[in-house]
Design a protein around this motif. Structure first.
Motif, PDB file in Angstrom:
ATOM      1  N   LEU A  61       0.857  -1.187   0.000  1.00 38.77           N
ATOM      2  CA  LEU A  61       0.000   0.000   0.000  1.00 38.77           C
ATOM      3  C   LEU A  61       0.894   1.239   0.000  1.00 38.77           C
ATOM      4  N   TYR A  85      -8.964   5.981   0.490  1.00 32.37           N
ATOM      5  CA  TYR A  85      -8.213   4.818   0.019  1.00 32.37           C
ATOM      6  C   TYR A  85      -8.759   4.418  -1.341  1.00 32.37           C
ATOM      7  N   PRO A  87      -8.420   1.282  -4.124  1.00 36.36           N
ATOM      8  CA  PRO A  87      -7.864  -0.068  -4.319  1.00 36.36           C
ATOM      9  C   PRO A  87      -7.581  -0.387  -5.777  1.00 36.36           C
ATOM     10  N   SER A  92      -2.484   0.581  -5.293  1.00 41.67           N
ATOM     11  CA  SER A  92      -3.381   0.873  -4.173  1.00 41.67           C
ATOM     12  C   SER A  92      -2.777   1.991  -3.336  1.00 41.67           C
ATOM     13  N   HIS A 121      -8.327  -1.772   3.487  1.00 44.54           N
ATOM     14  CA  HIS A 121      -7.374  -2.463   2.617  1.00 44.54           C
ATOM     15  C   HIS A 121      -7.214  -3.916   3.051  1.00 44.54           C
ATOM     16  N   GLN A 428      -8.765  -6.578  -4.740  1.00 46.63           N
ATOM     17  CA  GLN A 428      -9.475  -5.363  -4.339  1.00 46.63           C
ATOM     18  C   GLN A 428      -9.826  -4.460  -5.511  1.00 46.63           C
TER      19      GLN A 428
END
Length: 505
Positions: A61, A85, A87, A92, A121, A428
């Motif tokens: 991440l 956030y 994805p 990401s 996440h 994701q």
């Protein structure tokens, strides 16, 4: 001509086992910040009992830790956003503030913002089911209040004091429990977000710690994973919902909220490296954040001149030139993107970003110019070169697979296998998930396709993408592969833009 020299002060990059962090904190503070995030990661993984396969560079991440809410709001394009956030496969990202202006324990802290986003996440990484909004946000809120003890232990599930106004009924009238448990994102939009977050935290916390309701949360998630509507699943798992609502009110009034402690012996944070960005990279980083946020076409066109102006001062900095190539691709300036990528590759032949952006630019240029006769073999070699540099970077696998589709030919087995492996690496990413569903259907792997599409079909924030997934899932339930394939063609006419479409190459 500016060289690629470190900046005297300013932005740095911290690399840890799970994160790549960009921040303008002093090195010592950044190291402590990175260690704290790794500590949190390890505590949550231990508490949830999930595995910890160390991700490759592209699957970590990336965090942009900025100074305050104002920058977050500018990046989000929305007032009142505390952090967010995105994805994407291979990209990401989380944008979080270092300072929220919190003044009391009832205020939202910058750490709580990040922990909330990172919990999302981790959830998307390990769950192959779409959960209702109250639980996705309640889960994230549950972990957002982590307590770091003096002996190195971490407490999880501490009270969400920043939601006290909702939980104590001081801000809004309570949301009916049937609405919270069964409402779609569209239905819940008329309520204040604080209600969903606060009440979601309360119910999640209660179900986790209540001895009388042990196992009910797992039964609820299990029912949803089998396709049971959220409200029906709640009635099956929790029984009388009015009784549950009464218990929640008593739980709030008790003001007794336990939490679980993960001992320091279960936390191993690994190595942390700190590297100052070069002068050019430090000057460019705010443009990079806007690129990685995913600009609209109009935003990308406005951003490109600024990107060009900064990058022109640093032609020998391969990272800056690769980042410029990305901005040019976003703005649909494909020739300029290739030129910038080639400049980067001349200085660093192993620049992953430059290879990927060059391949992406040539592929999208071929789509835009139907009269062109691209060298598809050369384009595919670019993605293969990137794959050799990092076999687990999903962007190279995706680009290689999509290059065959753009060329109008069936991808070979190696490309298909690589694409489905990219989906394993980055489940994701909603666009990648949709593509994987289509490929599984093409192979007649209907059971796997149904399992893969459910998180899209029942996603709480799904909108149009959830609707099309629901339409396809309904057709798939008939077991008629021909009808399913025809439904995909119907849904995708006209063909969506896979060059951007919710992820970046």
């Amino acid at each position: 001509m500016a060289a690629s020299t470190p900046a005297e002060a300013g932005w740095s990059r911290a690399v840890t086992p799970h994160f790549t962090i960009y921040s303008d904190q002093p090195a010592q503070q950044l190291r402590a910040y990175a260690a704290r995030l790794e500590t949190f990661d390890q505590a949550v993984r231990f508490a949830r009992g999930v595995s910890d396969p160390l991700p490759g560079p592209a699957n970590k991440l990336t965090i942009y830790a900025v100074r305050d809410f104002a920058m977050i709001e500018r990046l989000a394009g929305q007032y009142g956003v505390g952090g967010f956030y995105i994805p994407w496969a291979g990209y990401s990202v989380a944008f979080v503030p270092l300072n929220t202006g919190a003044g009391t324990r009832l205020d939202l802290t910058s750490e709580a913002v990040f922990f909330h986003e990172y919990a999302h996440h981790l959830m998307y990484e390990s769950l192959n089911v779409a959960l209702p909004l109250w639980l996705t946000e309640g889960f994230a809120e549950f972990f957002s209040t982590a307590k770091f003890e003096s002996d190195g232990a971490v407490g999880l599930g501490a009270p969400a004091a920043h939601r006290a106004g909702v939980l104590l009924g001081k801000r809004f009238a309570p949301m009916p429990i049937e609405v919270m448990l069964g409402g779609t994102w569209k239905q819940l939009k008329k309520y204040q977000p604080d209600e969903v977050y606060g009440r979601g935290w309360l119910l999640t916390h209660y179900l986790i710690f209540s001895a009388a309701r042990k196992g009910q949360l797992e039964r609820y998630v299990g029912a949803i994973s089998q396709g049971t509507p959220a409200l029906d699943a709640a009635r099956l798992a929790f029984g009388n919902l009015n009784a549950l609502d009464g218990e929640l009110k008593d739980y709030v009034r008790s003001m007794r909220f336990p939490y679980v402690t993960v001992p320091t012996t279960k936390i191993k944070i690994g190595s942390i490296s700190i590297e100052p960005l070069t002068v050019g990279q430090g000057e460019y980083v705010e443009v990079l954040m806007q690129s990685r946020r995913g600009p609209t076409d109009e935003q990308a066109k406005r951003l490109a001149p600024r990107a060009r102006q900064i990058a022109s001062k640093y032609p020998d900095d391969p990272a800056v030139q690769a980042w410029l190539a990305e901005a040019e691709v976003d703005a649909k300036n494909y020739n300029q993107a290739v030129i910038a990528a080639d400049r980067a590759l001349a200085r660093d032949p192993k620049s992953m970003d430059a290879l990927l952006q060059k391949g992406r630019a040539l592929m999208l240029q071929a789509r835009a110019d139907k009269a062109a006769k691209p060298d598809w073999g050369a384009i595919q070699q670019i993605f293969l070169s990137a794959n050799r540099l990092d076999p687990e970077d999903p962007r190279a696998l995706i680009g290689y697979y999509e290059s065959f589709l753009e060329a109008g030919v069936a991808p070979p087995k190696s490309a298909v296998d690589g694409y489905l492996y990219a989906f394993e690496l980055a489940p994701q990413d909603g666009t990648l998930r949709w593509g994987a569903v289509k490929e599984l259907i093409n192979q007649g792997r209907t059971t796997e396709a149904v399992a893969a599409i459910k998180p899209l079909a029942f996603a709480p924030h799904g909108g149009a993408s959830a609707q099309r997934a629901q339409e396809l899932l309904e057709t798939m339930s008939s077991g008629d592969l021909t009808a399913t394939r025809n439904k995909i063609r119907e849904i995708e006419a006209p063909k969506p833009d896979t060059g951007k479409g919710g992820r970046k190459a």
